[in-house]
Design an enzyme around this catalytic site. Structure first.
Site, PDB file in Angstrom:
ATOM      1  N   LYS A  80       0.828  -1.211   0.000  1.00 43.44           N
ATOM      2  CA  LYS A  80       0.000   0.000   0.000  1.00 43.44           C
ATOM      3  C   LYS A  80       0.857   1.253   0.000  1.00 43.44           C
ATOM      4  O   LYS A  80       0.589   2.203  -0.726  1.00 43.44           O
ATOM      5  CB  LYS A  80      -0.786   0.053   1.327  1.00 43.44           C
TER       6      LYS A  80
ATOM      7  N   ASP B 243      -7.969   2.275   4.489  1.00 44.53           N
ATOM      8  CA  ASP B 243      -8.503   0.965   4.880  1.00 44.53           C
ATOM      9  C   ASP B 243      -9.154   0.373   3.639  1.00 44.53           C
ATOM     10  O   ASP B 243      -9.940   1.041   2.960  1.00 44.53           O
ATOM     11  CB  ASP B 243      -9.505   1.056   6.032  1.00 44.53           C
ATOM     12  N   SER B 244      -8.806  -0.848   3.345  1.00 46.61           N
ATOM     13  CA  SER B 244      -9.256  -1.410   2.078  1.00 46.61           C
ATOM     14  C   SER B 244      -9.482  -2.903   2.213  1.00 46.61           C
ATOM     15  O   SER B 244      -9.112  -3.508   3.219  1.00 46.61           O
ATOM     16  CB  SER B 244      -8.210  -1.118   0.997  1.00 46.61           C
TER      17      SER B 244
ATOM     18  N   TYR C 108      -4.312  -9.668  -2.476  1.00 49.89           N
ATOM     19  CA  TYR C 108      -5.172 -10.504  -3.323  1.00 49.89           C
ATOM     20  C   TYR C 108      -4.983 -10.227  -4.822  1.00 49.89           C
ATOM     21  O   TYR C 108      -5.726 -10.766  -5.652  1.00 49.89           O
ATOM     22  CB  TYR C 108      -6.647 -10.280  -2.940  1.00 49.89           C
ATOM     23  N   ASP C 109      -4.017  -9.383  -5.183  1.00 46.54           N
ATOM     24  CA  ASP C 109      -3.825  -9.006  -6.597  1.00 46.54           C
ATOM     25  C   ASP C 109      -3.687 -10.199  -7.550  1.00 46.54           C
ATOM     26  O   ASP C 109      -4.222 -10.151  -8.666  1.00 46.54           O
ATOM     27  CB  ASP C 109      -2.607  -8.083  -6.749  1.00 46.54           C
TER      28      ASP C 109
ATOM     29  N   LYS D  83      -2.700  -0.535 -12.804  1.00 47.88           N
ATOM     30  CA  LYS D  83      -3.344  -0.566 -11.482  1.00 47.88           C
ATOM     31  C   LYS D  83      -3.441   0.845 -10.893  1.00 47.88           C
ATOM     32  O   LYS D  83      -4.446   1.200 -10.282  1.00 47.88           O
ATOM     33  CB  LYS D  83      -2.576  -1.491 -10.519  1.00 47.88           C
TER      34      LYS D  83
ATOM     35  N   HIS E 215      -9.068   0.823  -6.819  1.00 49.10           N
ATOM     36  CA  HIS E 215      -9.847   1.390  -5.723  1.00 49.10           C
ATOM     37  C   HIS E 215      -9.034   2.462  -4.980  1.00 49.10           C
ATOM     38  O   HIS E 215      -9.534   3.513  -4.625  1.00 49.10           O
ATOM     39  CB  HIS E 215     -10.257   0.261  -4.774  1.00 49.10           C
ATOM     40  N   ARG E 216      -7.757   2.190  -4.776  1.00 45.83           N
ATOM     41  CA  ARG E 216      -6.882   3.116  -4.029  1.00 45.83           C
ATOM     42  C   ARG E 216      -6.647   4.391  -4.833  1.00 45.83           C
ATOM     43  O   ARG E 216      -6.719   5.493  -4.301  1.00 45.83           O
ATOM     44  CB  ARG E 216      -5.564   2.394  -3.718  1.00 45.83           C
TER      45      ARG E 216
END
Ligand code: ITT
Length: 207
Positions: free
Chosen positions: A18, A75-76, A161-162, A182, A187-188
């Site tokens: 992250k 948080d993801s 989980y990528d 990516k 999402h990030r």
């Protein structure tokens, strides 16, 4: 709201994957980016919230108070439709506190062993929360990336989980796609575009 503009921003995560992604996306902001590695005395914060946004804000507030600096927290996690939205906010702890990324992926695939292609729909969700040095939450931004779960892990890019997540519009997993892709559709990236816009407005209005 705090009187002064941020000169430094702490990216409060203990997840190295992250940290790399957040850093890269925020690089052009007119602030010095720090991480928790610059604050070795900081102690881990328990994620007790029911939603990604709650947990992001719990972490942002707590680390801002610990570091005395402007703090951003992510948080993801992954929501899988066939599992009723699991692992969701429990994505990091899915296979137990000390499990590895590989063990989490293995558990997820085993739960989906009898689930056909049409029912493997999933999404990554990210909430990014920004706190000022007094621990006040000034902005929460969310982003989602729709996709589906592959039948086996593929590729070594990214983290978590990528290797089993195939984003909508692609046939490769995030483990196989380049980091450039990516960093545009994740999402990030989507959550952080809201955070960046908020920070730039703050600089513009008081700079
Ligand atoms: P911090 O709380 O210190 O930031 P963490 O890894 O515990 O680190 P979370 O509680 O937000 O972070 O849990 C996120 C989980 O979801 C974790 O298992 C990640 O591997 C996974 N995840 C989040 N974003 C991901 C991404 O972009 N690709 C793959 N997996 C991701």
């Amino acid at each position: 709201m705090s009187e002064t503009l941020p000169k430094e921003l702490v990216i409060a995560t203990r997840n190295p994957g992250k940290l790399i992604e957040v850093r890269e996306i925020l690089l052009s902001l007119p602030v010095t980016l720090r991480s928790l590695l610059d604050f070795p005395e900081s102690t881990e914060v328990e994620e007790t919230g029911a939603t990604f946004a709650d947990n992001a804000s719990i972490k942002a507030r707590a680390y801002a108070l610990q570091t005395g600096a402007w703090t951003l927290s992510d948080d993801s996690g992954l929501e899988v439709d066939a599992l009723g939205g699991a692992p969701g906010v429990y994505s990091a702890r899915y296979a137990g506190e000390s499990a590895t990324d590989e063990e989490r992926v293995e558990l997820l695939l085993s739960k989906l062993a009898r689930t056909g292609d049409s029912l493997r729909r999933a999404r990554f969700i990210c909430a990014v929360s920004l706190a000022d040095p007094a621990g006040r939450i000034l902005n929460v931004s969310e982003g989602t990336c729709e996709g589906r779960i592959a039948h086996s892990p593929r590729g070594r890019q990214g983290f978590g989980y990528d290797p089993v997540f195939i984003p909508e519009g692609f046939e490769q997993t995030f483990g196989e796609l380049s980091s450039e892709v990516k960093q545009i559709i994740s999402h990030r990236a989507r959550a952080l575009s809201g955070t960046s816009a908020f920070l730039l407005k703050l600089f513009g209005s008081r700079g």
